[in-house]
Design a protein around this motif. Sequence first.
Motif, PDB file in Angstrom:
ATOM      1  N   GLN A 298       0.855  -1.186   0.000  1.00  0.00           N
ATOM      2  CA  GLN A 298       0.000   0.000   0.000  1.00  0.00           C
ATOM      3  C   GLN A 298       0.892   1.238   0.000  1.00  0.00           C
ATOM      4  O   GLN A 298       1.711   1.417   0.909  1.00  0.00           O
ATOM      5  CB  GLN A 298      -0.894   0.026   1.234  1.00  0.00           C
ATOM      6  CG  GLN A 298      -1.875  -1.095   1.328  1.00  0.00           C
ATOM      7  CD  GLN A 298      -2.640  -1.037   2.645  1.00  0.00           C
ATOM      8  OE1 GLN A 298      -2.565  -0.088   3.408  1.00  0.00           O
ATOM      9  NE2 GLN A 298      -3.384  -2.088   2.913  1.00  0.00           N
ATOM     10  N   ILE A 299       0.734   2.081  -1.029  1.00  0.00           N
ATOM     11  CA  ILE A 299       1.546   3.287  -1.163  1.00  0.00           C
ATOM     12  C   ILE A 299       0.671   4.386  -1.742  1.00  0.00           C
ATOM     13  O   ILE A 299       0.004   4.177  -2.758  1.00  0.00           O
ATOM     14  CB  ILE A 299       2.739   3.071  -2.106  1.00  0.00           C
ATOM     15  CG1 ILE A 299       3.522   1.827  -1.702  1.00  0.00           C
ATOM     16  CG2 ILE A 299       3.638   4.295  -2.143  1.00  0.00           C
ATOM     17  CD1 ILE A 299       4.467   1.346  -2.756  1.00  0.00           C
ATOM     18  N   PRO A 300       0.673   5.573  -1.141  1.00  0.00           N
ATOM     19  CA  PRO A 300      -0.086   6.685  -1.719  1.00  0.00           C
ATOM     20  C   PRO A 300       0.403   6.988  -3.141  1.00  0.00           C
ATOM     21  O   PRO A 300       1.613   6.999  -3.404  1.00  0.00           O
ATOM     22  CB  PRO A 300       0.205   7.859  -0.775  1.00  0.00           C
ATOM     23  CG  PRO A 300       0.608   7.213   0.519  1.00  0.00           C
ATOM     24  CD  PRO A 300       1.300   5.936   0.121  1.00  0.00           C
TER      25      PRO A 300
ATOM     26  N   ARG B  12      16.270  11.804  -5.586  1.00  0.00           N
ATOM     27  CA  ARG B  12      15.973  12.644  -4.426  1.00  0.00           C
ATOM     28  C   ARG B  12      15.824  11.785  -3.171  1.00  0.00           C
ATOM     29  O   ARG B  12      15.144  10.774  -3.174  1.00  0.00           O
ATOM     30  CB  ARG B  12      14.692  13.428  -4.657  1.00  0.00           C
ATOM     31  CG  ARG B  12      14.368  14.375  -3.488  1.00  0.00           C
ATOM     32  CD  ARG B  12      13.073  15.091  -3.673  1.00  0.00           C
ATOM     33  NE  ARG B  12      13.151  16.003  -4.801  1.00  0.00           N
ATOM     34  CZ  ARG B  12      12.098  16.572  -5.373  1.00  0.00           C
ATOM     35  NH1 ARG B  12      10.878  16.317  -4.937  1.00  0.00           N
ATOM     36  NH2 ARG B  12      12.255  17.390  -6.379  1.00  0.00           N
ATOM     37  N   ALA B  13      16.456  12.224  -2.084  1.00  0.00           N
ATOM     38  CA  ALA B  13      16.342  11.506  -0.806  1.00  0.00           C
ATOM     39  C   ALA B  13      14.922  11.624  -0.270  1.00  0.00           C
ATOM     40  O   ALA B  13      14.267  12.655  -0.421  1.00  0.00           O
ATOM     41  CB  ALA B  13      17.334  12.070   0.201  1.00  0.00           C
ATOM     42  N   THR B  14      14.462  10.554   0.329  1.00  0.00           N
ATOM     43  CA  THR B  14      13.134  10.521   0.922  1.00  0.00           C
ATOM     44  C   THR B  14      13.210   9.795   2.263  1.00  0.00           C
ATOM     45  O   THR B  14      14.043   8.918   2.452  1.00  0.00           O
ATOM     46  CB  THR B  14      12.113   9.839  -0.022  1.00  0.00           C
ATOM     47  OG1 THR B  14      10.804   9.953   0.514  1.00  0.00           O
ATOM     48  CG2 THR B  14      12.442   8.380  -0.259  1.00  0.00           C
ATOM     49  N   ARG B  15      12.367  10.193   3.183  1.00  0.00           N
ATOM     50  CA  ARG B  15      12.306   9.534   4.499  1.00  0.00           C
ATOM     51  C   ARG B  15      10.936   8.881   4.599  1.00  0.00           C
ATOM     52  O   ARG B  15       9.911   9.571   4.515  1.00  0.00           O
ATOM     53  CB  ARG B  15      12.519  10.560   5.604  1.00  0.00           C
ATOM     54  CG  ARG B  15      12.628   9.937   6.969  1.00  0.00           C
ATOM     55  CD  ARG B  15      13.059  10.972   7.987  1.00  0.00           C
ATOM     56  NE  ARG B  15      12.907  10.453   9.318  1.00  0.00           N
ATOM     57  CZ  ARG B  15      13.800  10.638  10.271  1.00  0.00           C
ATOM     58  NH1 ARG B  15      14.879  11.337  10.041  1.00  0.00           N
ATOM     59  NH2 ARG B  15      13.596  10.138  11.466  1.00  0.00           N
ATOM     60  N   ILE B  16      10.933   7.568   4.768  1.00  0.00           N
ATOM     61  CA  ILE B  16       9.685   6.815   4.737  1.00  0.00           C
ATOM     62  C   ILE B  16       9.569   5.884   5.941  1.00  0.00           C
ATOM     63  O   ILE B  16      10.561   5.540   6.572  1.00  0.00           O
ATOM     64  CB  ILE B  16       9.550   5.995   3.435  1.00  0.00           C
ATOM     65  CG1 ILE B  16      10.761   5.081   3.227  1.00  0.00           C
ATOM     66  CG2 ILE B  16       9.337   6.904   2.245  1.00  0.00           C
ATOM     67  CD1 ILE B  16      10.680   4.189   2.008  1.00  0.00           C
ATOM     68  N   ILE B  17       8.332   5.501   6.212  1.00  0.00           N
ATOM     69  CA  ILE B  17       8.048   4.472   7.208  1.00  0.00           C
ATOM     70  C   ILE B  17       7.585   3.241   6.437  1.00  0.00           C
ATOM     71  O   ILE B  17       6.693   3.333   5.585  1.00  0.00           O
ATOM     72  CB  ILE B  17       6.969   4.925   8.204  1.00  0.00           C
ATOM     73  CG1 ILE B  17       7.450   6.163   8.964  1.00  0.00           C
ATOM     74  CG2 ILE B  17       6.616   3.794   9.168  1.00  0.00           C
ATOM     75  CD1 ILE B  17       6.400   6.777   9.864  1.00  0.00           C
TER      76      ILE B  17
ATOM     77  N   SER C 247       4.828   4.747   3.747  1.00  0.00           N
ATOM     78  CA  SER C 247       4.257   6.082   3.872  1.00  0.00           C
ATOM     79  C   SER C 247       5.377   7.071   4.131  1.00  0.00           C
ATOM     80  O   SER C 247       6.458   6.704   4.597  1.00  0.00           O
ATOM     81  CB  SER C 247       3.205   6.131   4.983  1.00  0.00           C
ATOM     82  OG  SER C 247       3.769   5.754   6.210  1.00  0.00           O
ATOM     83  N   LEU C 248       5.115   8.307   3.829  1.00  0.00           N
ATOM     84  CA  LEU C 248       6.083   9.365   4.075  1.00  0.00           C
ATOM     85  C   LEU C 248       6.208   9.597   5.564  1.00  0.00           C
ATOM     86  O   LEU C 248       5.200   9.633   6.277  1.00  0.00           O
ATOM     87  CB  LEU C 248       5.610  10.636   3.364  1.00  0.00           C
ATOM     88  CG  LEU C 248       6.613  11.758   3.213  1.00  0.00           C
ATOM     89  CD1 LEU C 248       7.822  11.301   2.407  1.00  0.00           C
ATOM     90  CD2 LEU C 248       5.952  12.940   2.527  1.00  0.00           C
ATOM     91  N   ASP C 249       7.428   9.723   6.045  1.00  0.00           N
ATOM     92  CA  ASP C 249       7.658  10.038   7.459  1.00  0.00           C
ATOM     93  C   ASP C 249       7.596  11.550   7.596  1.00  0.00           C
ATOM     94  O   ASP C 249       8.370  12.264   6.966  1.00  0.00           O
ATOM     95  CB  ASP C 249       9.021   9.508   7.907  1.00  0.00           C
ATOM     96  CG  ASP C 249       9.275   9.719   9.388  1.00  0.00           C
ATOM     97  OD1 ASP C 249       8.294   9.843  10.151  1.00  0.00           O
ATOM     98  OD2 ASP C 249      10.444   9.758   9.778  1.00  0.00           O
TER      99      ASP C 249
END
Length: 90
Positions: A3-5, A18-23, A76-78
């Motif tokens: 499940q991903i938005p 691009r760096a991303t911070r996710i849970i 999900s995005l943190d």
Amino acid sequence: MAQIPAELLSSWRDHPNRATRIIVKVQGDLLERQQELLSLGAVVVHAIRLTNSLTLVCDGETALMIAQLPWIVRLSLDTSVSALERQAHE
């Protein structure tokens, strides 16, 4: 696929470097999953045992690879969380 938005998937595709911070919520042993994600190049920031989740930093391309793993439940995005008018973390 996990499940991903949709807007998150789109962002990773449009900006793969691009760096991303996710849970990431995972199935199975949390420590084992952590090691597997490290081997893909993700940086594990926090392990959340209560929800069997990990907070990661990685680039969009790696996030898309992680999303394809069969033991990933949800990404999900943190985001910053505040409580009692204080920032919990940044």
